[in-house]
Write an enzyme that holds these catalytic residues in place. Structure first.
Site, PDB file in Angstrom:
ATOM      1  N   HIS A 169       0.798  -1.135  -0.004  1.00  0.00           N
ATOM      2  CA  HIS A 169       0.112   0.006   0.003  1.00  0.00           C
ATOM      3  C   HIS A 169       0.894   1.078   0.016  1.00  0.00           C
ATOM      4  O   HIS A 169       1.994   1.321   0.426  1.00  0.00           O
ATOM      5  CB  HIS A 169      -0.970  -0.057   1.268  1.00  0.00           C
ATOM      6  CG  HIS A 169      -1.765   1.104   1.254  1.00  0.00           C
ATOM      7  ND1 HIS A 169      -1.828   2.375   1.560  1.00  0.00           N
ATOM      8  CD2 HIS A 169      -3.221   0.964   0.705  1.00  0.00           C
ATOM      9  CE1 HIS A 169      -2.732   3.066   1.402  1.00  0.00           C
ATOM     10  NE2 HIS A 169      -3.526   2.240   0.719  1.00  0.00           N
ATOM     11  N   GLU A 194      -3.713   3.118  -7.280  1.00  0.00           N
ATOM     12  CA  GLU A 194      -4.099   4.163  -6.607  1.00  0.00           C
ATOM     13  C   GLU A 194      -3.219   5.461  -6.472  1.00  0.00           C
ATOM     14  O   GLU A 194      -2.227   5.466  -6.031  1.00  0.00           O
ATOM     15  CB  GLU A 194      -4.140   3.748  -5.039  1.00  0.00           C
ATOM     16  CG  GLU A 194      -5.221   2.748  -4.721  1.00  0.00           C
ATOM     17  CD  GLU A 194      -5.541   2.717  -3.068  1.00  0.00           C
ATOM     18  OE1 GLU A 194      -6.446   2.770  -2.776  1.00  0.00           O
ATOM     19  OE2 GLU A 194      -4.372   2.606  -2.305  1.00  0.00           O
TER      20      GLU A 194
HETATM   21  O1  LIG Z   1      -5.818   4.392   0.175  1.00  0.00           O
HETATM   22  C1  LIG Z   1      -6.985   4.067   0.048  1.00  0.00           C
HETATM   23  C2  LIG Z   1      -7.161   2.848   0.155  1.00  0.00           C
HETATM   24  O2  LIG Z   1      -6.317   1.850   0.371  1.00  0.00           O
HETATM   25  C3  LIG Z   1      -7.855   5.331  -0.480  1.00  0.00           C
HETATM   26  O3  LIG Z   1      -8.036   5.908   0.522  1.00  0.00           O
HETATM   27  P1  LIG Z   1      -9.332   6.955   0.615  1.00  0.00           P
HETATM   28  O4  LIG Z   1     -10.626   6.257   0.004  1.00  0.00           O
HETATM   29  O5  LIG Z   1      -9.429   7.761   1.819  1.00  0.00           O
HETATM   30  O6  LIG Z   1      -8.937   7.944  -0.721  1.00  0.00           O
END
Ligand SMILES: O=C(CO)COP(=O)(O)O
Length: 222
Positions: free
Chosen positions: A93, A141
């Protein structure tokens, strides 16, 4: 029934610990049962067993180390995660980055333990690299949008499209999630229409008073 997967990362938010983790998991289970959409939660390590014991929904770890059980201190092994009743794990992550060698070792250990693997990536190039390690999912992400309240699905749909193409060019069996700022059914639908298999999200569910309202909205257009 849609095969989309919604995974709620509880991070280390105080609103996602202990009793609140139970409340969020209960809401996820209810909305999953109502809608037929699979919804999982990734709580702190300490909440893995309590949640897996009380709920039927998939429970994921937020991280694991690719070490075999033995003389390691402060490490989290795949076997230990499996023993909690968790069925999968996030790896790499953005808030828990690993080296490439560590990612490979974590995926291997998790896969050998029978866990679903979600490697997180920050752009389409790292999504392709992650796909080469044959995880179950790559989750794209963009770090600058994480926790921003601005949805990747609206602000940067191109990165989702390029990541889906990059992942499938390397390994068509690897599924794709996207995340960062995901907050509504519209975001989930845009992501699905761009070829993803679901979303990974946190703040919009974890930090609100009534997570069930947001969860119902998230599945509403699937
Ligand atoms: O890091 C995330 C999920 O692993 C995304 O976070 P948010 O949904 O708060 O933007």
């Amino acid at each position: 029934m849609s095969s989309q997967f919604i995974l709620v990362n509880l991070k280390a938010y105080k609103e996602g610990m202990g009793p609140r983790a139970h409340m969020i998991a209960r809401a996820a289970e209810e909305v999953s049962e109502e809608s037929g959409i699979q919804i999982g939660v990734a709580p702190s390590f300490f909440d893995l067993h309590p949640l897996s014991k009380h709920f039927e929904i998939p429970v994921f770890a937020q991280h694991l180390d690719g070490v075999v059980p033995g003389a390691f201190t402060g490490h989290v092994t795949a076997a230990a995660v499996r023993q909690t009743g968790a069925v999968g794990t996030l790896i790499n992550h953005s808030e828990r980055r690993l080296t490439l060698a560590e990612i490979e070792a974590s995926v291997r250990a998790a896969t050998e333990a029978g866990l679903v693997t979600v490697i997180c990536s920050n752009n389409d190039m790292t999504s392709a690299a992650a796909a080469a390690l044959s995880p179950t999912y790559v989750a794209i992400e963009p770090p600058e949008l994480i926790g921003s309240g601005v949805s990747v699905a609206k602000a940067d749909p191109g990165i989702i499209q390029r990541s889906v193409a990059a992942v499938h060019a390397v390994n068509p069996k690897v599924k794709v999630l996207t995340g960062a700022g995901i907050q509504s059914g519209e975001c989930v639908k845009i992501a699905r229409d761009l070829g993803t298999d679901g979303v990974l999200l946190a703040s919009s569910v974890v930090k609100v008073e009534d997570p069930a309202i947001v969860l119902r909205d998230l599945v509403s257009l699937l």
